[in-house]
Design a protein around this motif. Sequence first.
Motif, PDB file in Angstrom:
ATOM      1  N   ASP A  16       1.013  -1.217  -0.052  1.00  0.00           N
ATOM      2  CA  ASP A  16      -0.127  -0.048   0.169  1.00  0.00           C
ATOM      3  C   ASP A  16       0.872   1.257   0.091  1.00  0.00           C
ATOM      4  OD1 ASP A  16      -2.129  -1.487  -0.081  1.00  0.00           O
ATOM      5  OD2 ASP A  16      -2.677  -1.423   2.262  1.00  0.00           O
ATOM      6  N   ARG A  17       2.148   1.115   0.310  1.00  0.00           N
ATOM      7  CA  ARG A  17       2.782   2.035   0.646  1.00  0.00           C
ATOM      8  C   ARG A  17       4.058   2.345  -0.568  1.00  0.00           C
ATOM      9  NH1 ARG A  17       2.660   5.195   5.728  1.00  0.00           N
ATOM     10  NH2 ARG A  17       1.202   4.351   6.940  1.00  0.00           N
ATOM     11  N   ASP A  18       4.623   1.167  -1.049  1.00  0.00           N
ATOM     12  CA  ASP A  18       5.824   1.378  -1.967  1.00  0.00           C
ATOM     13  C   ASP A  18       5.547   1.118  -3.125  1.00  0.00           C
ATOM     14  OD1 ASP A  18       7.890   1.824   0.405  1.00  0.00           O
ATOM     15  OD2 ASP A  18       6.875   0.155   1.255  1.00  0.00           O
ATOM     16  N   ARG A  19       6.227   1.623  -4.004  1.00  0.00           N
ATOM     17  CA  ARG A  19       6.307   1.315  -5.573  1.00  0.00           C
ATOM     18  C   ARG A  19       7.661   1.503  -5.960  1.00  0.00           C
ATOM     19  NH1 ARG A  19       6.278   4.272  -9.938  1.00  0.00           N
ATOM     20  NH2 ARG A  19       6.119   6.360  -8.718  1.00  0.00           N
ATOM     21  N   VAL A  20       8.125   0.602  -6.956  1.00  0.00           N
ATOM     22  CA  VAL A  20       9.387   0.508  -7.207  1.00  0.00           C
ATOM     23  C   VAL A  20       9.245   0.463  -8.882  1.00  0.00           C
ATOM     24  CG1 VAL A  20      11.660  -0.563  -7.681  1.00  0.00           C
ATOM     25  CG2 VAL A  20      10.391  -0.646  -5.442  1.00  0.00           C
ATOM     26  N   SER A  21       9.984   1.658  -9.728  1.00  0.00           N
ATOM     27  CA  SER A  21       9.906   1.620 -11.190  1.00  0.00           C
ATOM     28  C   SER A  21      11.501   1.657 -11.617  1.00  0.00           C
ATOM     29  CB  SER A  21       9.218   2.711 -11.439  1.00  0.00           C
ATOM     30  OG  SER A  21       7.836   2.750 -11.162  1.00  0.00           O
ATOM     31  N   PRO A  22      12.095   0.631 -12.184  1.00  0.00           N
ATOM     32  CA  PRO A  22      13.252   0.633 -12.852  1.00  0.00           C
ATOM     33  C   PRO A  22      12.838   1.115 -14.417  1.00  0.00           C
ATOM     34  CG  PRO A  22      12.520  -1.968 -12.532  1.00  0.00           C
ATOM     35  CD  PRO A  22      11.748  -0.794 -11.927  1.00  0.00           C
ATOM     36  N   THR A  23      13.845   1.578 -15.060  1.00  0.00           N
ATOM     37  CA  THR A  23      13.741   2.097 -16.299  1.00  0.00           C
ATOM     38  C   THR A  23      15.139   1.753 -17.128  1.00  0.00           C
ATOM     39  OG1 THR A  23      12.320   3.777 -15.869  1.00  0.00           O
ATOM     40  CG2 THR A  23      13.334   4.190 -17.960  1.00  0.00           C
ATOM     41  N   LEU A  24      14.896   1.177 -18.365  1.00  0.00           N
ATOM     42  CA  LEU A  24      15.994   0.868 -19.186  1.00  0.00           C
ATOM     43  C   LEU A  24      15.928   1.329 -20.453  1.00  0.00           C
ATOM     44  CD1 LEU A  24      18.824  -0.969 -19.804  1.00  0.00           C
ATOM     45  CD2 LEU A  24      17.438  -2.654 -19.959  1.00  0.00           C
ATOM     46  N   ASN A  25      17.150   1.797 -21.162  1.00  0.00           N
ATOM     47  CA  ASN A  25      16.854   2.407 -22.622  1.00  0.00           C
ATOM     48  C   ASN A  25      17.953   1.668 -23.552  1.00  0.00           C
ATOM     49  OD1 ASN A  25      19.198   4.032 -22.369  1.00  0.00           O
ATOM     50  ND2 ASN A  25      18.392   5.916 -21.711  1.00  0.00           N
ATOM     51  N   SER A  26      17.750   1.825 -24.701  1.00  0.00           N
ATOM     52  CA  SER A  26      18.613   1.146 -25.635  1.00  0.00           C
ATOM     53  C   SER A  26      19.910   1.694 -25.640  1.00  0.00           C
ATOM     54  CB  SER A  26      18.116   1.487 -27.017  1.00  0.00           C
ATOM     55  OG  SER A  26      18.102   2.700 -27.338  1.00  0.00           O
ATOM     56  N   ASN A  27      20.509   2.891 -24.965  1.00  0.00           N
ATOM     57  CA  ASN A  27      21.644   3.364 -24.861  1.00  0.00           C
ATOM     58  C   ASN A  27      22.577   2.720 -23.425  1.00  0.00           C
ATOM     59  OD1 ASN A  27      21.257   5.239 -27.050  1.00  0.00           O
ATOM     60  ND2 ASN A  27      20.227   6.907 -25.510  1.00  0.00           N
ATOM     61  N   GLY A  28      21.729   1.884 -22.917  1.00  0.00           N
ATOM     62  CA  GLY A  28      22.297   1.317 -21.790  1.00  0.00           C
ATOM     63  C   GLY A  28      22.088   2.100 -20.498  1.00  0.00           C
ATOM     64  N   ASP A  29      21.562   2.963 -20.545  1.00  0.00           N
ATOM     65  CA  ASP A  29      21.058   4.056 -19.319  1.00  0.00           C
ATOM     66  C   ASP A  29      20.062   3.345 -18.625  1.00  0.00           C
ATOM     67  OD1 ASP A  29      23.139   5.986 -20.109  1.00  0.00           O
ATOM     68  OD2 ASP A  29      21.169   7.009 -21.283  1.00  0.00           O
ATOM     69  N   ILE A  30      20.286   3.276 -17.303  1.00  0.00           N
ATOM     70  CA  ILE A  30      19.673   2.586 -16.167  1.00  0.00           C
ATOM     71  C   ILE A  30      19.200   3.721 -15.053  1.00  0.00           C
ATOM     72  CG2 ILE A  30      19.207   0.762 -14.338  1.00  0.00           C
ATOM     73  CD1 ILE A  30      21.143  -0.946 -16.224  1.00  0.00           C
ATOM     74  N   SER A  31      17.883   3.542 -14.783  1.00  0.00           N
ATOM     75  CA  SER A  31      17.431   4.348 -13.565  1.00  0.00           C
ATOM     76  C   SER A  31      16.360   3.482 -12.777  1.00  0.00           C
ATOM     77  CB  SER A  31      16.921   5.782 -14.031  1.00  0.00           C
ATOM     78  OG  SER A  31      15.557   5.577 -14.521  1.00  0.00           O
ATOM     79  N   VAL A  32      16.433   3.876 -11.414  1.00  0.00           N
ATOM     80  CA  VAL A  32      15.430   3.366 -10.490  1.00  0.00           C
ATOM     81  C   VAL A  32      14.653   4.315  -9.739  1.00  0.00           C
ATOM     82  CG1 VAL A  32      15.112   1.412  -8.571  1.00  0.00           C
ATOM     83  CG2 VAL A  32      16.798   1.219 -10.509  1.00  0.00           C
ATOM     84  N   GLU A  33      13.426   4.355  -9.559  1.00  0.00           N
ATOM     85  CA  GLU A  33      12.694   5.289  -8.993  1.00  0.00           C
ATOM     86  C   GLU A  33      11.912   4.428  -8.003  1.00  0.00           C
ATOM     87  OE1 GLU A  33      10.159   8.693 -10.488  1.00  0.00           O
ATOM     88  OE2 GLU A  33       8.689   7.001 -10.097  1.00  0.00           O
TER      89      GLU A  33
END
Length: 308
Positions: A235-252
Amino acid sequence: MKLSIAYLALFATCVHAGRPKLSISVQDGNFDGVDGLNPTLSWEGSSNNGDLDVSYGIESDVRPTSDLASLPKSVWGKVKTDVSGWGVSARADIDAQDLSAADVEVDADNSDADLAIRLTASAGSSGGSVKTVEATKGMDMDGARITINPRYNVADEQADIVLGYNNDATDVKLTASADSQEVVVSHKLENTGIKLTASADSQEVEIDHKIDNTGIKLTASVDNQELTLSQQLNDRDRVSPTLNSNGDISVEWERTLDDDSRLTATVKPNDSIDVEWNDGDWTANVNMPISGTDITGANVHVKRDLVF
């Protein structure tokens, strides 16, 4: 001194008008004193006089100084009334440190004719000039909404037209000029949204799908593709990883705290860590550039909204 008295008079008028909104921002802190914090104060108010609705506001620095005229950054005022079935409004924005010119917006809206007209211009001691002119005509047809929006930029002598179509599930927007054309099509299914953007130079598709506690968003063009997976853990936590074709990664990571306050942290390896805390009237943002495992600095932006 006359200028300072004018600003003080405006402030007193806003307070007298009742319940102005004030926001204080402290941003980009190097913390070498008050100037480094760059605090900013803004307030606005409204009143009416017969058929005229008047609103106004000012934004100002907040720092110790004997030169009060140097504090205000910008001043704006807006007047709205009805004229023969038309809702007409005019707004002027002025740089408080350069009172020789103003940016002006004039809007006229006729709900019976489903027609709106907008004009932007500049006015000052050396004269005035029209910047842009546009009109929007709306029509309802077979459960759908159709809009026609011709626009003309006087300074650049450029004209285009925006055609819009919308029903419950589909939205289409076509922008066309002599030099370029672009179409944006959005369609919503039960759990999936699809958006296509196409022009002569580029094409992009966006697919957003949600089911239960999981979301998948794919954005793809010829040059770049990006995938975001979003998972609601509880109910409180959400995780969102993002990956693109340039190899960049981020995690929210987003966590809902008590009383609907929210904390969001985004990590981009070898780039930055961003943290946002929202707690009702308080909003705090921290940006920390990183190189490897080293934090190379910090930018802080704190905002507080106060209502009197």
